[in-house]
Design a protein around this motif. Structure first.
Motif, PDB file in Angstrom:
ATOM      1  N   LYS A   1     -12.205  -3.025  13.933  1.00 49.65           N
ATOM      2  CA  LYS A   1     -11.742  -4.395  14.022  1.00 49.65           C
ATOM      3  C   LYS A   1     -12.847  -5.282  14.584  1.00 49.65           C
ATOM      4  N   PRO A   2     -13.165  -6.375  13.956  1.00 52.38           N
ATOM      5  CA  PRO A   2     -14.277  -7.209  14.380  1.00 52.38           C
ATOM      6  C   PRO A   2     -14.056  -7.800  15.764  1.00 52.38           C
ATOM      7  N   THR A   3     -15.167  -7.994  16.472  1.00 51.95           N
ATOM      8  CA  THR A   3     -15.060  -8.575  17.800  1.00 51.95           C
ATOM      9  C   THR A   3     -15.070 -10.089  17.753  1.00 51.95           C
ATOM     10  N   ILE A   4     -15.305 -10.674  16.576  1.00 55.72           N
ATOM     11  CA  ILE A   4     -15.212 -12.118  16.395  1.00 55.72           C
ATOM     12  C   ILE A   4     -14.126 -12.372  15.356  1.00 55.72           C
ATOM     13  N   LEU A   5     -13.080 -13.080  15.730  1.00 50.02           N
ATOM     14  CA  LEU A   5     -11.871 -13.124  14.913  1.00 50.02           C
ATOM     15  C   LEU A   5     -12.032 -13.872  13.600  1.00 50.02           C
ATOM     16  N   ASP A   6     -13.026 -14.765  13.468  1.00 51.22           N
ATOM     17  CA  ASP A   6     -13.168 -15.499  12.220  1.00 51.22           C
ATOM     18  C   ASP A   6     -14.155 -14.829  11.273  1.00 51.22           C
ATOM     19  N   ASP A   7     -14.543 -13.598  11.582  1.00 46.06           N
ATOM     20  CA  ASP A   7     -15.484 -12.874  10.729  1.00 46.06           C
ATOM     21  C   ASP A   7     -14.788 -11.654  10.139  1.00 46.06           C
ATOM     22  N   GLN A   8     -15.288 -11.188   8.981  1.00 51.72           N
ATOM     23  CA  GLN A   8     -14.747  -9.987   8.354  1.00 51.72           C
ATOM     24  C   GLN A   8     -13.240 -10.104   8.143  1.00 51.72           C
ATOM     25  N   GLY A   9     -12.849 -11.104   7.365  1.00 49.28           N
ATOM     26  CA  GLY A   9     -11.433 -11.381   7.144  1.00 49.28           C
ATOM     27  C   GLY A   9     -10.662 -10.208   6.586  1.00 49.28           C
ATOM     28  N   ASP A  10     -11.280  -9.447   5.663  1.00 50.70           N
ATOM     29  CA  ASP A  10     -10.573  -8.305   5.088  1.00 50.70           C
ATOM     30  C   ASP A  10     -10.281  -7.252   6.150  1.00 50.70           C
ATOM     31  N   ALA A  11     -11.226  -7.041   7.061  1.00 50.57           N
ATOM     32  CA  ALA A  11     -10.999  -6.085   8.146  1.00 50.57           C
ATOM     33  C   ALA A  11      -9.915  -6.591   9.089  1.00 50.57           C
ATOM     34  N   GLN A  12      -9.907  -7.897   9.327  1.00 51.63           N
ATOM     35  CA  GLN A  12      -8.871  -8.477  10.180  1.00 51.63           C
ATOM     36  C   GLN A  12      -7.482  -8.276   9.570  1.00 51.63           C
ATOM     37  N   ASN A  13      -7.387  -8.434   8.248  1.00 52.70           N
ATOM     38  CA  ASN A  13      -6.092  -8.263   7.589  1.00 52.70           C
ATOM     39  C   ASN A  13      -5.587  -6.826   7.686  1.00 52.70           C
ATOM     40  N   ILE A  14      -6.514  -5.862   7.584  1.00 53.53           N
ATOM     41  CA  ILE A  14      -6.125  -4.464   7.759  1.00 53.53           C
ATOM     42  C   ILE A  14      -5.594  -4.255   9.171  1.00 53.53           C
ATOM     43  N   MET A  15      -6.294  -4.807  10.157  1.00 53.74           N
ATOM     44  CA  MET A  15      -5.885  -4.664  11.548  1.00 53.74           C
ATOM     45  C   MET A  15      -4.505  -5.258  11.794  1.00 53.74           C
ATOM     46  N   LEU A  16      -4.183  -6.331  11.078  1.00 56.66           N
ATOM     47  CA  LEU A  16      -2.918  -7.028  11.276  1.00 56.66           C
ATOM     48  C   LEU A  16      -1.842  -6.575  10.291  1.00 56.66           C
ATOM     49  N   TYR A  17      -2.115  -5.476   9.574  1.00 60.42           N
ATOM     50  CA  TYR A  17      -1.149  -4.923   8.615  1.00 60.42           C
ATOM     51  C   TYR A  17      -0.817  -5.932   7.511  1.00 60.42           C
ATOM     52  N   LYS A  18      -1.845  -6.640   7.045  1.00 61.56           N
ATOM     53  CA  LYS A  18      -1.682  -7.618   5.966  1.00 61.56           C
ATOM     54  C   LYS A  18      -2.591  -7.280   4.793  1.00 61.56           C
ATOM     55  N   THR A  19      -2.790  -6.003   4.543  1.00 60.89           N
ATOM     56  CA  THR A  19      -3.687  -5.568   3.488  1.00 60.89           C
ATOM     57  C   THR A  19      -3.106  -5.867   2.112  1.00 60.89           C
ATOM     58  N   LEU A  20      -3.870  -6.567   1.277  1.00 58.14           N
ATOM     59  CA  LEU A  20      -3.455  -6.880  -0.089  1.00 58.14           C
ATOM     60  C   LEU A  20      -4.222  -6.005  -1.074  1.00 58.14           C
ATOM     61  N   SER A  21      -3.771  -5.995  -2.322  1.00 59.60           N
ATOM     62  CA  SER A  21      -4.382  -5.128  -3.332  1.00 59.60           C
ATOM     63  C   SER A  21      -5.815  -5.529  -3.649  1.00 59.60           C
ATOM     64  N   ASN A  22      -6.192  -6.773  -3.352  1.00 57.78           N
ATOM     65  CA  ASN A  22      -7.554  -7.216  -3.638  1.00 57.78           C
ATOM     66  C   ASN A  22      -8.459  -7.153  -2.407  1.00 57.78           C
ATOM     67  N   ASN A  23      -8.020  -6.471  -1.360  1.00 59.57           N
ATOM     68  CA  ASN A  23      -8.840  -6.327  -0.159  1.00 59.57           C
ATOM     69  C   ASN A  23     -10.106  -5.546  -0.503  1.00 59.57           C
ATOM     70  N   ALA A  24     -11.257  -6.108  -0.150  1.00 57.13           N
ATOM     71  CA  ALA A  24     -12.537  -5.514  -0.540  1.00 57.13           C
ATOM     72  C   ALA A  24     -12.747  -4.127   0.053  1.00 57.13           C
ATOM     73  N   TYR A  25     -12.123  -3.859   1.207  1.00 55.35           N
ATOM     74  CA  TYR A  25     -12.315  -2.568   1.851  1.00 55.35           C
ATOM     75  C   TYR A  25     -11.458  -1.472   1.224  1.00 55.35           C
ATOM     76  N   THR A  26     -10.394  -1.837   0.554  1.00 54.90           N
ATOM     77  CA  THR A  26      -9.485  -0.824   0.031  1.00 54.90           C
ATOM     78  C   THR A  26      -9.467  -0.740  -1.494  1.00 54.90           C
ATOM     79  N   THR A  27      -9.987  -1.761  -2.192  1.00 53.43           N
ATOM     80  CA  THR A  27      -9.996  -1.751  -3.648  1.00 53.43           C
ATOM     81  C   THR A  27     -10.776  -0.538  -4.167  1.00 53.43           C
TER      82      THR A  27
END
Length: 290
Positions: A1-27
């Motif tokens: 999880k990023p230490t700066i909240l406005d960076d790495q949005g896809d990682a932030q979404n995973i951390m917040l259980y908001k992963t979508l099908s187009n997430n770059a980390y999981t596609t």
């Protein structure tokens, strides 16, 4: 999880259980894992001891294939849960065929148990035939005995801490100690005195490393390089003073975790930490506001 909240949005979404099908980390994550598993299965079938046409000793190669298959299944089951378990080469018309364990529950408990059992089997064999770190010194990226034991430790730790699968938790913790002792006895590692070096090109495949995937270096991060993208992902913010945003801080430890260890054990010189190298815990899902 990023230490700066406005960076790495896809990682932030995973951390917040908001992963979508187009997430770059999981596609395509599972597609790529199963591509590797298919290749490992092909190697294992082609080098089966019953193959009388082999002109070389395939033992070490098979150990590497078993290790890689176990590594990929570890990624899959810890990320996605009860995925298909495939241990033989399959044709394209079999890709959509399910193979859930008979009598399994809605959580896929039996399927996950079967996958973890296969991972343990693959790694246990790999550890017996793979070379040591010293034997492959200079050949970065090669799996060694310690690589296999390291993944055994990670796998047993997941099995021991799982809330609803596996019963003999105490034995799994004991197996972690056994695997750790195996590393010390058969393929020992030495912690670096300079923690910073782990995040540099010079620190790749060092005496502290159990296993590293080799990436090409683009040079975008100056002398620190990005030869291993996981170094960039996991490196703390502002490390080395090279750039304010060097390192994404995705897997930095919490201060609570750091306090569980004597960080100077096994080193010839004291190791220091900075507050920016650790992160505060993320609230549990039940504690988060919607």
């Amino acid at each position: 999880k990023p230490t700066i909240l406005d960076d790495q949005g896809d990682a932030q979404n995973i951390m917040l259980y908001k992963t979508l099908s187009n997430n770059a980390y999981t596609t395509h994550f599972s597609d790529l894992c199963y591509t590797g598993i298919q290749r490992a299965n092909n190697v294992l079938k082609g080098t089966d001891p019953s193959n009388k046409n082999l002109t070389f000793d395939p033992t070490e190669l098979r150990g590497e294939a078993f290790f890689l298959r176990a590594q990929l299944y570890y990624y899959l089951v810890t990320t996605l849960g009860p995925v298909p378990l495939i241990t033989e080469p399959v044709s394209s018309d079999q890709f959509t065929t399910g193979n859930r364990q008979a009598g399994d529950d809605d959580k896929g408990t039996k399927q996950m148990e079967a996958i973890y059992t296969q991972i343990i089997s693959d790694l246990t064999y790999a550890a017996t035939v793979l070379p040591t770190f010293t034997q492959v010194l200079g050949a970065g990226g090669r799996a060694t005995k310690a690589s296999a034991y390291g993944y055994l430790i990670k796998t047993y730790a997941v099995m021991a801490s799982s809330p609803y699968i596996f019963s003999d938790k105490k034995d799994y913790w004991n197996q972690i100690l056994v695997a750790s002792d195996k590393i010390r006895a058969e393929d020992p590692r030495i912690l670096l005195n300079d923690y910073h070096k782990l995040f540099t090109v010079a620190g790749e495949n060092c005496s502290e490393s159990l296993y590293e995937i080799q990436y090409l270096t683009s040079g975008n991060y100056g002398p620190n390089g990005d030869g291993s993208i996981t170094s960039i992902d996991e490196s703390p913010r502002g490390l080395f003073g090279f750039a304010q945003n060097y390192g994404y801080g995705l897997n930095c430890p919490t201060i609570e975790l750091v306090k569980q260890f004597d960080i100077n054990v096994g080193t010839a010189a004291p190791i220091t930490w900075k507050d920016s190298w650790v992160i505060t815990p993320t609230p549990a899902p039940s504690d988060r506001k919607s």
